[in-house]
Motif scaffolding. Structure first.
Motif, PDB file in Angstrom:
ATOM      1  N   ILE A 117      75.063 -81.795 134.707  1.00 50.60           N
ATOM      2  CA  ILE A 117      75.687 -82.474 133.569  1.00 50.60           C
ATOM      3  C   ILE A 117      76.809 -81.615 132.998  1.00 50.60           C
ATOM      4  CG2 ILE A 117      75.273 -83.211 131.182  1.00 50.60           C
ATOM      5  CD1 ILE A 117      72.395 -84.008 132.152  1.00 50.60           C
ATOM      6  N   ASN A 118      76.537 -80.333 132.850  1.00 44.91           N
ATOM      7  CA  ASN A 118      77.525 -79.415 132.292  1.00 44.91           C
ATOM      8  C   ASN A 118      78.748 -79.287 133.197  1.00 44.91           C
ATOM      9  OD1 ASN A 118      78.116 -77.373 130.164  1.00 44.91           O
ATOM     10  ND2 ASN A 118      78.104 -75.979 131.917  1.00 44.91           N
ATOM     11  N   MET A 119      78.510 -79.140 134.495  1.00 46.19           N
ATOM     12  CA  MET A 119      79.633 -78.972 135.428  1.00 46.19           C
ATOM     13  C   MET A 119      80.456 -80.251 135.540  1.00 46.19           C
ATOM     14  SD  MET A 119      77.928 -76.670 138.478  1.00 46.19           S
ATOM     15  CE  MET A 119      79.486 -76.414 139.354  1.00 46.19           C
ATOM     16  N   ALA A 120      79.777 -81.398 135.603  1.00 45.78           N
ATOM     17  CA  ALA A 120      80.504 -82.657 135.711  1.00 45.78           C
ATOM     18  C   ALA A 120      81.325 -82.930 134.458  1.00 45.78           C
ATOM     19  CB  ALA A 120      79.525 -83.802 135.966  1.00 45.78           C
ATOM     20  N   SER A 121      80.738 -82.644 133.288  1.00 48.53           N
ATOM     21  CA  SER A 121      81.419 -82.928 132.016  1.00 48.53           C
ATOM     22  C   SER A 121      82.593 -81.999 131.772  1.00 48.53           C
ATOM     23  CB  SER A 121      80.426 -82.798 130.853  1.00 48.53           C
ATOM     24  OG  SER A 121      79.336 -83.669 131.007  1.00 48.53           O
ATOM     25  N   LYS A 122      82.407 -80.706 132.081  1.00 45.33           N
ATOM     26  CA  LYS A 122      83.397 -79.714 131.671  1.00 45.33           C
ATOM     27  C   LYS A 122      84.331 -79.259 132.786  1.00 45.33           C
ATOM     28  CE  LYS A 122      80.441 -77.875 128.006  1.00 45.33           C
ATOM     29  NZ  LYS A 122      79.752 -76.674 127.463  1.00 45.33           N
ATOM     30  N   LYS A 123      83.978 -79.541 134.031  1.00 48.26           N
ATOM     31  CA  LYS A 123      84.797 -79.059 135.144  1.00 48.26           C
ATOM     32  C   LYS A 123      85.361 -80.209 135.980  1.00 48.26           C
ATOM     33  CE  LYS A 123      82.550 -74.511 135.703  1.00 48.26           C
ATOM     34  NZ  LYS A 123      83.728 -73.650 135.516  1.00 48.26           N
ATOM     35  N   PHE A 124      84.462 -80.988 136.593  1.00 55.01           N
ATOM     36  CA  PHE A 124      84.919 -81.940 137.595  1.00 55.01           C
ATOM     37  C   PHE A 124      85.642 -83.148 137.007  1.00 55.01           C
ATOM     38  CE2 PHE A 124      81.151 -79.951 139.744  1.00 55.01           C
ATOM     39  CZ  PHE A 124      81.904 -79.169 140.600  1.00 55.01           C
ATOM     40  N   ILE A 125      85.054 -83.792 136.009  1.00 53.36           N
ATOM     41  CA  ILE A 125      85.706 -84.969 135.442  1.00 53.36           C
ATOM     42  C   ILE A 125      87.044 -84.609 134.798  1.00 53.36           C
ATOM     43  CG2 ILE A 125      85.498 -86.707 133.604  1.00 53.36           C
ATOM     44  CD1 ILE A 125      82.600 -87.106 134.468  1.00 53.36           C
ATOM     45  N   PRO A 126      87.139 -83.510 134.007  1.00 48.35           N
ATOM     46  CA  PRO A 126      88.469 -83.133 133.496  1.00 48.35           C
ATOM     47  C   PRO A 126      89.483 -82.843 134.610  1.00 48.35           C
ATOM     48  CG  PRO A 126      86.758 -82.028 132.235  1.00 48.35           C
ATOM     49  CD  PRO A 126      86.075 -82.695 133.392  1.00 48.35           C
ATOM     50  N   ALA A 127      89.033 -82.218 135.700  1.00 43.24           N
ATOM     51  CA  ALA A 127      89.946 -81.925 136.808  1.00 43.24           C
ATOM     52  C   ALA A 127      90.441 -83.213 137.454  1.00 43.24           C
ATOM     53  CB  ALA A 127      89.245 -81.051 137.840  1.00 43.24           C
ATOM     54  N   VAL A 128      89.557 -84.192 137.600  1.00 43.90           N
ATOM     55  CA  VAL A 128      89.952 -85.465 138.215  1.00 43.90           C
ATOM     56  C   VAL A 128      90.888 -86.229 137.284  1.00 43.90           C
ATOM     57  CG1 VAL A 128      89.122 -87.660 139.123  1.00 43.90           C
ATOM     58  CG2 VAL A 128      87.830 -85.561 139.577  1.00 43.90           C
ATOM     59  N   ILE A 129      90.606 -86.182 135.979  1.00 43.73           N
ATOM     60  CA  ILE A 129      91.500 -86.847 135.024  1.00 43.73           C
ATOM     61  C   ILE A 129      92.898 -86.240 135.102  1.00 43.73           C
ATOM     62  CG2 ILE A 129      91.964 -87.140 132.563  1.00 43.73           C
ATOM     63  CD1 ILE A 129      88.949 -87.467 132.158  1.00 43.73           C
ATOM     64  N   LYS A 130      92.955 -84.934 135.193  1.00 39.58           N
ATOM     65  CA  LYS A 130      94.259 -84.269 135.309  1.00 39.58           C
ATOM     66  C   LYS A 130      94.960 -84.694 136.592  1.00 39.58           C
ATOM     67  CE  LYS A 130      96.411 -79.690 135.068  1.00 39.58           C
ATOM     68  NZ  LYS A 130      96.181 -78.224 134.905  1.00 39.58           N
ATOM     69  N   TYR A 131      94.193 -84.803 137.667  1.00 43.21           N
ATOM     70  CA  TYR A 131      94.781 -85.215 138.944  1.00 43.21           C
ATOM     71  C   TYR A 131      95.322 -86.639 138.862  1.00 43.21           C
ATOM     72  CZ  TYR A 131      94.965 -86.770 143.821  1.00 43.21           C
ATOM     73  OH  TYR A 131      95.364 -87.308 145.021  1.00 43.21           O
ATOM     74  N   THR A 132      94.492 -87.554 138.306  1.00 45.00           N
ATOM     75  CA  THR A 132      94.942 -88.955 138.215  1.00 45.00           C
ATOM     76  C   THR A 132      96.127 -89.076 137.264  1.00 45.00           C
ATOM     77  OG1 THR A 132      93.239 -89.356 136.527  1.00 45.00           O
ATOM     78  CG2 THR A 132      92.704 -89.950 138.800  1.00 45.00           C
ATOM     79  N   THR A 133      96.152 -88.291 136.204  1.00 46.59           N
ATOM     80  CA  THR A 133      97.288 -88.312 135.272  1.00 46.59           C
ATOM     81  C   THR A 133      98.556 -87.862 135.984  1.00 46.59           C
ATOM     82  OG1 THR A 133      95.817 -87.850 133.413  1.00 46.59           O
ATOM     83  CG2 THR A 133      98.163 -87.423 133.086  1.00 46.59           C
ATOM     84  N   ASN A 134      98.443 -86.786 136.752  1.00 53.27           N
ATOM     85  CA  ASN A 134      99.596 -86.294 137.516  1.00 53.27           C
ATOM     86  C   ASN A 134     100.041 -87.321 138.541  1.00 53.27           C
ATOM     87  OD1 ASN A 134      99.386 -83.928 136.095  1.00 53.27           O
ATOM     88  ND2 ASN A 134      98.509 -82.724 137.764  1.00 53.27           N
ATOM     89  N   LEU A 135      99.059 -87.970 139.172  1.00 50.41           N
ATOM     90  CA  LEU A 135      99.381 -88.965 140.193  1.00 50.41           C
ATOM     91  C   LEU A 135     100.078 -90.177 139.571  1.00 50.41           C
ATOM     92  CD1 LEU A 135      99.190 -89.676 143.175  1.00 50.41           C
ATOM     93  CD2 LEU A 135      96.900 -90.580 142.756  1.00 50.41           C
ATOM     94  N   ALA A 136      99.561 -90.626 138.433  1.00 47.67           N
ATOM     95  CA  ALA A 136     100.174 -91.770 137.746  1.00 47.67           C
ATOM     96  C   ALA A 136     101.590 -91.420 137.288  1.00 47.67           C
ATOM     97  CB  ALA A 136      99.313 -92.179 136.557  1.00 47.67           C
ATOM     98  N   ALA A 137     101.755 -90.197 136.762  1.00 44.78           N
ATOM     99  CA  ALA A 137     103.083 -89.759 136.339  1.00 44.78           C
ATOM    100  C   ALA A 137     104.040 -89.697 137.524  1.00 44.78           C
ATOM    101  CB  ALA A 137     102.992 -88.397 135.662  1.00 44.78           C
ATOM    102  N   SER A 138     103.516 -89.283 138.675  1.00 43.71           N
ATOM    103  CA  SER A 138     104.329 -89.216 139.883  1.00 43.71           C
ATOM    104  C   SER A 138     104.792 -90.603 140.312  1.00 43.71           C
ATOM    105  CB  SER A 138     103.544 -88.553 141.002  1.00 43.71           C
ATOM    106  OG  SER A 138     104.248 -88.591 142.215  1.00 43.71           O
ATOM    107  N   ILE A 139     103.868 -91.568 140.237  1.00 45.15           N
ATOM    108  CA  ILE A 139     104.211 -92.950 140.611  1.00 45.15           C
ATOM    109  C   ILE A 139     105.292 -93.483 139.684  1.00 45.15           C
ATOM    110  CG2 ILE A 139     103.332 -95.320 140.723  1.00 45.15           C
ATOM    111  CD1 ILE A 139     100.597 -94.083 141.525  1.00 45.15           C
ATOM    112  N   ASN A 140     105.097 -93.259 138.374  1.00 48.57           N
ATOM    113  CA  ASN A 140     106.078 -93.743 137.405  1.00 48.57           C
ATOM    114  C   ASN A 140     107.426 -93.063 137.596  1.00 48.57           C
ATOM    115  OD1 ASN A 140     104.251 -95.476 136.197  1.00 48.57           O
ATOM    116  ND2 ASN A 140     103.562 -93.936 134.706  1.00 48.57           N
TER     117      ASN A 140
END
Length: 704
Positions: A587-610
């Motif tokens: 729970i701790n790793m998913a909440s504080k490490k993996f999900i934030p990292a994926v959000i950052k990746y998707t944000t970068n990807l969306a920004a790249s598309i735009n």
């Protein structure tokens, strides 16, 4: 240039062994102590002061300032409290003293160790008692030099609170019954029998810096997340491969430290999985082998740290590659040096061997559930039956030669021959002709006869071997007792022993299986034979508190009913706590490490598309958009699984402690953990490596 080491000079230098005792103890004291060690006679308190003074002088000469009673509580690791030798005198001076009373008895707090209800929190007193059958030793580390005295640990009311006391009791039980049997065969010079054990220790080594970036390994000993790298162990190139220099340096220092402690570290090699290795010692009596194995595990962790490495002893630190076990090689040896499991060149004529063999078969068949429990811990649930280790079904491999002998006895009532190994011609004239064994080996068997011993291959790599050997000793002692009772009354011993061997192997032949223990066909065949298939630790625990088990252990004074119930409670508690820690770590790793990292990746990807569309409105961004959609879907799946795991883990805390809570963790929390892991592991294969917050399997397994 590597410093030259003389193994013969350093071996046992830090052990108060027999050679040291001969040099330092008066002859009468030495003789009295040896009677206790070798014949099991009561320890004479009058000699304790003499032994303690000699031990203290020896330790101080080697630089020791402190001593400790070194014991093995039911945590599975060792425990110790250090006291200095200093004693104040008048004038502000001190004397270095160590009394017989301090040697024989210590008083650690018993309420803070697992007791399974044997001790309440307010009932603190416990005792450690000197085990003179296992030699004292000096440990050298950052704390200086400490005299370590192996001890047993019991409560104020006399119950065993450790793993050593039941082991010592079981050794007395099998000695008593096996001695009765060999006396019937005319070997009256035998005064005692011991079980000889050689545990092979598997382990992983990973880079310490990477270890410190993985919360899951730090808190649980294993990776709770992780996708397989492009290469695992499928090439079989790590097994017995050339040892990397960094690992070799670790192994060299480990050997030296163990040799100083009198541990006969013999074999070292790379194991099947990448970053996995093995160390095997030469055999020792069961209690000394147990102490040595604890020292091996402690030394591995300590020395790995000196080399910038982390030693992982968890049974399954990495999903998708082999886990680690601890093959417990067990045999029965008389004080005159006779191995009672040595078949000889003509085992069909070796009646004494066949009787002991039959006894082991019966013991394993009748008490397979107890053996399964003796190898159970939360980590081993990931390993057993996973096409890498023995299946969870207990069976015995005997090989072609002994199976043929037993078949003759069952079918005709007499064994008149046995298969011989012969010679092996490899087909190259320059290579020597090899003597061929009478049978092949079977690596899928959980309990295999391997020449003159049985190899119990289910024991978990992080476990103490005390539990497995306590069970083995006791169940075999129980069968030997019944056999001795029957044979001692016989008018015609030769006829009676023949009939007893035939009946025993006929009644228990279902436990013998020489085939592929990994196959689905064996699972079905084992069920047809009525053999238990206990797949989890939680399912195995109740076996120790059945009426049958209580009767068995109480009969041989190995465990009382209260001690057995306490251990069942402790085992359920261990399982629940281990899974709870794993769930909370996920729970701790998913909440504080993996999900934030994926959000950052998707944000970068969306920004790249735009950005691409803004720069070039006609550009085709289908690939990026599909990748964003896939990643977003997995992110939603991961978040949903995360909330579910939080919910069920909270519910687990409301369950009644003990079996109910443990079963909820097994049946509900563990599947929820798997649901969270699946999307995270998939995302690892998508998200940029620079953004992934922890070292991957590839980093951990191949970069040492």
């Amino acid at each position: 240039m590597t410093e030259k080491i003389s193994v013969t000079d350093i071996f046992g230098m830090n052990v108060f062994n027999d050679t040291t005792m001969v040099e330092r103890l008066p002859k009468k004291v030495y003789a009295a102590l040896k009677k206790t060690i070798e014949k099991g006679e009561d320890l004479d308190p009058a000699i304790a002061d003499v032994v303690a003074n000699a031990m203290k002088d020896w330790a101080i000469e080697r630089g020791a300032t402190h001593f400790t009673h070194w014991f093995q509580p039911m945590t599975g690791v060792t425990a110790e409290k250090h006291d200095s030798f200093i004693n104040p005198t008048s004038g502000g001076k001190i004397l270095m003293e160590f009394s017989g009373k301090e040697l024989i008895k210590g008083e650690p707090d018993a309420s803070s160790f697992p007791s399974g209800g044997l001790r309440a929190t307010f009932e603190a007193r416990g005792y450690t008692a000197w085990d003179c059958t296992s030699p004292a030793f000096l440990r050298e580390d950052a704390a200086g030099v400490t005299l370590c005295i192996p001890t047993a640990f019991c409560s104020y009311t006399g119950e065993a609170l450790d793993k050593k006391t039941p082991l010592l009791r079981s050794m007395e039980a099998i000695s008593k019954q096996a001695t009765r049997i060999v006396h019937l065969f005319g070997h009256n010079d035998v005064t005692s029998v011991t079980t000889s054990v050689g545990p092979e220790q598997e382990y992983f080594l990973i880079d310490k810096a990477k270890y410190l970036q993985r919360d899951d390994i730090i808190f649980t000993g294993r990776t709770l997340f992780g996708a397989m790298p492009p290469k695992g162990q499928e090439m079989d190139d790590h097994y017995f491969g050339s040892i990397k220099e960094r690992v070799a340096a670790f192994m060299r220092e480990l050997n030296i430290e163990l040799w100083k402690l009198g541990v006969t570290a013999k074999t070292q090699h790379n194991e099947v999985a990448p970053a996995q290795h093995e160390l095997a010692p030469i055999y020792a009596t069961a209690n000394i082998a147990t102490d040595h194995n604890q020292l091996i595990m402690e030394s591995m962790r300590k020395i790995a740290n000196r080399h910038g490495l982390a030693c992982l002893l968890h049974e399954k630190p990495f999903a998708g590659v082999n886990g680690s076990g601890k093959h417990d090689n067990w045999s029965i040896v008389t004080n005159t040096g006779k191995n009672l499991l040595e078949p000889g060149k003509t085992p069909h004529e070796n009646i004494q061997f066949l009787l002991f063999l039959a006894a082991v078969l019966k013991a394993v068949d009748e008490h397979a559930d107890l053996l399964r429990l003796s190898a159970a811990n939360p980590g081993n649930d990931h390993r057993l039956g996973a096409n890498e280790a023995p299946p969870a079904i207990i069976s015995v491999f005997l090989g072609e030669q002994l199976e043929d002998v037993l078949t003759q006895l069952i079918e005709t009532g007499a064994a008149t021959s046995c298969k011989q190994g012969g010679k092996l011609n490899i087909g190259v004239h320059t290579l020597p002709e090899l003597k061929k064994d009478a049978t092949d080996r079977n690596r899928t068997s959980p309990f295999a006869f391997t020449g003159n011993k049985f190899e119990f291959r289910m024991v978990a790599s992080s476990m103490s071997i005390a539990g497995a050997n306590t069970v083995l000793n006791t169940i075999v002692a129980d069968v030997l007792k019944d056999m001795a009772d029957e044979l001692e009354k016989a008018d015609n011993f030769d006829l009676a022993v023949h009939d007893l061997i035939k009946k025993t192997i006929t009644d228990h032949q279902r436990i013998v299986f020489n085939g592929n223990g990994y196959s689905d066909e064996w699972v079905k065949e084992a069920e047809r034979r009525g053999l238990p298939n206990i797949k989890s630790m939680v399912d195995a625990i109740p076996s120790i508190i059945t009426e049958k088990a209580i009767t068995l252990f109480e009969k041989h004074h190995v465990y009382s009913s209260a001690e057995l119930h306490s251990r069942a409670e402790i085992q359920f508690e261990i399982y629940s706590k281990a899974i709870n820690i794993e769930a909370k770590t996920m729970i701790n790793m998913a909440s504080k490490k993996f999900i934030p990292a994926v959000i950052k990746y998707t944000t970068n990807l969306a920004a790249s598309i735009n950005a691409i569309k803004a720069a070039l409105p006609t550009a085709n961004t289908t690939v990026q958009e599909k990748l964003l959609e896939t990643t977003s879907d997995l992110l939603v799946k991961a978040e949903s699984a995360l909330y579910k795991l939080k919910e069920v883990d909270d519910i687990a805390g409301t369950k009644a402690e003990g079996e109910e809570q443990a079963r909820y963790f097994k049946d509900v929390v563990v599947p929820a953990m798997a649901e969270l892991r699946e999307p995270i592991d998939t995302l690892e294969l998508i998200v940029d490596k620079e953004l992934w917050p922890v070292p991957t399997y590839g980093d951990l397994l191949f970069e040492v």
